[in-house]
Design a protein around this motif. Structure first.
Motif, PDB file in Angstrom:
ATOM      1  N   TYR A  57       0.828  -1.199   0.000  1.00 18.98           N
ATOM      2  CA  TYR A  57       0.000   0.000   0.000  1.00 18.98           C
ATOM      3  C   TYR A  57       0.867   1.256   0.000  1.00 18.98           C
ATOM      4  CZ  TYR A  57      -3.325  -3.511   1.648  1.00 18.98           C
ATOM      5  OH  TYR A  57      -4.086  -4.640   1.780  1.00 18.98           O
ATOM      6  N   ARG A  58       0.370   2.303  -0.642  1.00 23.23           N
ATOM      7  CA  ARG A  58       1.109   3.566  -0.693  1.00 23.23           C
ATOM      8  C   ARG A  58       1.028   4.315   0.637  1.00 23.23           C
ATOM      9  NH1 ARG A  58       3.402   5.105  -5.086  1.00 23.23           N
ATOM     10  NH2 ARG A  58       2.908   4.096  -7.058  1.00 23.23           N
ATOM     11  N   ASP A  59      -0.088   4.170   1.348  1.00 19.25           N
ATOM     12  CA  ASP A  59      -0.205   4.818   2.655  1.00 19.25           C
ATOM     13  C   ASP A  59       0.283   3.854   3.721  1.00 19.25           C
ATOM     14  OD1 ASP A  59      -3.813   4.356   2.503  1.00 19.25           O
ATOM     15  OD2 ASP A  59      -2.167   2.919   2.712  1.00 19.25           O
ATOM     16  N   GLU A  64       6.376  -2.224  -7.826  1.00 21.99           N
ATOM     17  CA  GLU A  64       6.996  -1.242  -8.722  1.00 21.99           C
ATOM     18  C   GLU A  64       8.511  -1.344  -8.685  1.00 21.99           C
ATOM     19  OE1 GLU A  64       3.714   2.379  -8.933  1.00 21.99           O
ATOM     20  OE2 GLU A  64       5.342   2.488  -7.455  1.00 21.99           O
ATOM     21  N   GLU A 122       0.260  -0.896  -8.727  1.00 20.38           N
ATOM     22  CA  GLU A 122       0.820   0.323  -8.154  1.00 20.38           C
ATOM     23  C   GLU A 122       1.378   0.078  -6.760  1.00 20.38           C
ATOM     24  OE1 GLU A 122      -2.189   3.309  -8.303  1.00 20.38           O
ATOM     25  OE2 GLU A 122      -2.126   3.486 -10.498  1.00 20.38           O
ATOM     26  N   ALA A 123       1.489  -1.193  -6.366  1.00 22.45           N
ATOM     27  CA  ALA A 123       2.077  -1.508  -5.064  1.00 22.45           C
ATOM     28  C   ALA A 123       3.547  -1.105  -5.065  1.00 22.45           C
ATOM     29  CB  ALA A 123       1.931  -2.994  -4.770  1.00 22.45           C
ATOM     30  N   PRO A 124       4.021  -0.377  -4.068  1.00 23.91           N
ATOM     31  CA  PRO A 124       5.405   0.102  -4.074  1.00 23.91           C
ATOM     32  C   PRO A 124       6.432  -1.014  -4.229  1.00 23.91           C
ATOM     33  CG  PRO A 124       4.156   1.200  -2.350  1.00 23.91           C
ATOM     34  CD  PRO A 124       3.263   0.135  -2.908  1.00 23.91           C
TER      35      PRO A 124
END
Length: 401
Positions: free
Chosen positions: A259-261, A336, A331-333
């Motif tokens: 997750y980005r957050d 990526e 889009e998972a860090p």
């Protein structure tokens, strides 16, 4: 002609009638080949054979093949130039090289006789194989003696050198010893039933899992029992991250990679619960532990396969297997980062290799067509009169280069 070869040639004549009919049947379906590899009894110990045989062969102009018990080639690896030549006689994964199909040859004759075999040049029944020499030994399951397939070395006269058969026997012994140890370590029934591949009790996890995710947003997971499932995008991301961190990830670590957050522990636990259910449907023996999150089976990916080919300098194989970036829509860090590492490693290896065909093959792969540097390099490497220059020039014009 040696007695062993003469007997094989007589069988070949009875089976095929004429050398002109010695044509290997090739099953080109990728899914069928994947199933054969996943279900092959030697799949759990393939890395042992790769280390002992394939890696040394790459530097000597030889290729190593492993068949199933019916004579179909399951793995064919080794020197890139020799592999390309061998394609001309259909010595490729998925091809049937049993005596009933191609006549006298080391793989087929070793299966037929149950013993080590060397076949030199014109001793082959099939005309297409008479420029080659090969050695093969059968591999048997420890305990039961069941024939699992053969290990073959093919190439020039080096393939039938005096040390080839002892080397193949040693590699086969190492593989079967590893199978023996794994069976004892995993078995819940008697030693005899474990060695025979029929252990009783609770189902055990497969020794290997394989994740296909290049160019796909929904990865396909295959188990060594031949079963396969398509994962959701989120489960695909989790499995890729677990493959990259085989020692495991804590809950916060996995959340940070997904997750980005700051992530949501409840959401993550729910996803893992659903993933566990999917893995159980694939094979009841698979376990996804927590604290840390970790699989009880070895997990490889097709992205790993491409990177290993690059490490060996096998750029042609890497490009052939590269179907696109890993999970391109994710889009998972953590994903990526893996995607960037994979695509950059492939790109730098191909551009540094300085081969026009390899650069053009890279440009044809998803996500690479607009690479200005690669297009300019291809233009420099192609001959001035090459008809492919026009398309590259047009693409550079469109890119404003």
């Amino acid at each position: 002609m040696r007695d062993l070869v003469a007997a094989s040639r007589r069988r070949s004549l009875r089976l095929l009638g004429s050398p002109d009919r010695a044509q290997p049947a090739v099953d080109a379906a990728e899914a069928d080949l994947d199933r054969r590899r996943a279900g092959h009894p030697l799949a759990p110990v393939y890395d042992v054979l790769h280390t002992l045989l394939v890696q040394p062969a790459t530097a000597t102009g030889l290729i190593v093949a492993i068949t199933d018990a019916a004579g179909r080639l399951v793995w064919v690896e080794g020197d890139d130039a020799t592999l390309r030549r061998a394609e001309g006689m259909a010595f490729v994964p998925g091809a049937d090289w049993s005596e009933r199909t191609v006549g006298t040859c080391a793989p087929g004759t070793a299966l037929e006789t149950g013993d080590a075999v060397q076949v030199a040049g014109r001793e082959h029944f099939a005309p297409a194989a008479q420029a080659w020499s090969c050695s093969a030994v059968p591999v048997r399951r420890p305990g039961s003696g069941e024939l699992l397939g053969v290990i073959d070395v093919t190439g020039g006269t080096d393939a039938i050198g005096p040390h080839t058969i002892p080397l193949l026997r040693a590699a086969a012994a190492a593989a079967t010893t590893e199978l023996h140890v794994r069976a004892l370590a995993q078995g819940s029934g008697s030693i005899r039933s474990a060695l025979n591949g029929h252990a009783s009790g609770e189902a055990r996890a497969p020794a290997r899992l394989h994740l296909r995710l290049l160019g796909r947003d929904r990865a396909e997971l295959a188990a060594s029992n031949g079963a396969r499932i398509e994962l959701t995008p989120r489960h695909s991301e989790i499995m890729l991250l677990l493959a990259t961190h085989p020692s495991g990830l804590s809950g916060p670590e996995l959340a940070a990679e997904l997750y980005r957050d700051d992530g949501n522990a409840v959401t993550l636990r729910a996803e893992v619960t659903r993933l566990r259910a999917a893995l159980t449907r694939l094979d009841p023996g698979i376990r996804l532990a927590s604290q840390p999150y970790r699989l009880n089976a070895e997990l490889g990916t097709d992205a790993d396969d491409v990177l290993r080919s690059i490490d060996r300098g096998a750029h042609r194989r890497a490009l052939r297997d590269y179907a696109g970036a890993p999970l391109p829509g994710s889009e998972a860090p953590g994903v990526e980062a893996i995607r960037a590492r994979t695509t950059t490693t492939l790109r730098e290896a191909v551009l540094g290799h300085g081969n026009a065909e390899a650069v053009i093959a890279l440009l044809e792969r998803p996500g690479h067509a607009d690479d200005i540097e690669a297009n300019l390099l291809a233009l420099r490497l192609l001959p001035p009169r090459s008809p492919r220059r026009a398309a590259i020039i047009a693409r550079l014009d469109a890119l404003g280069a």
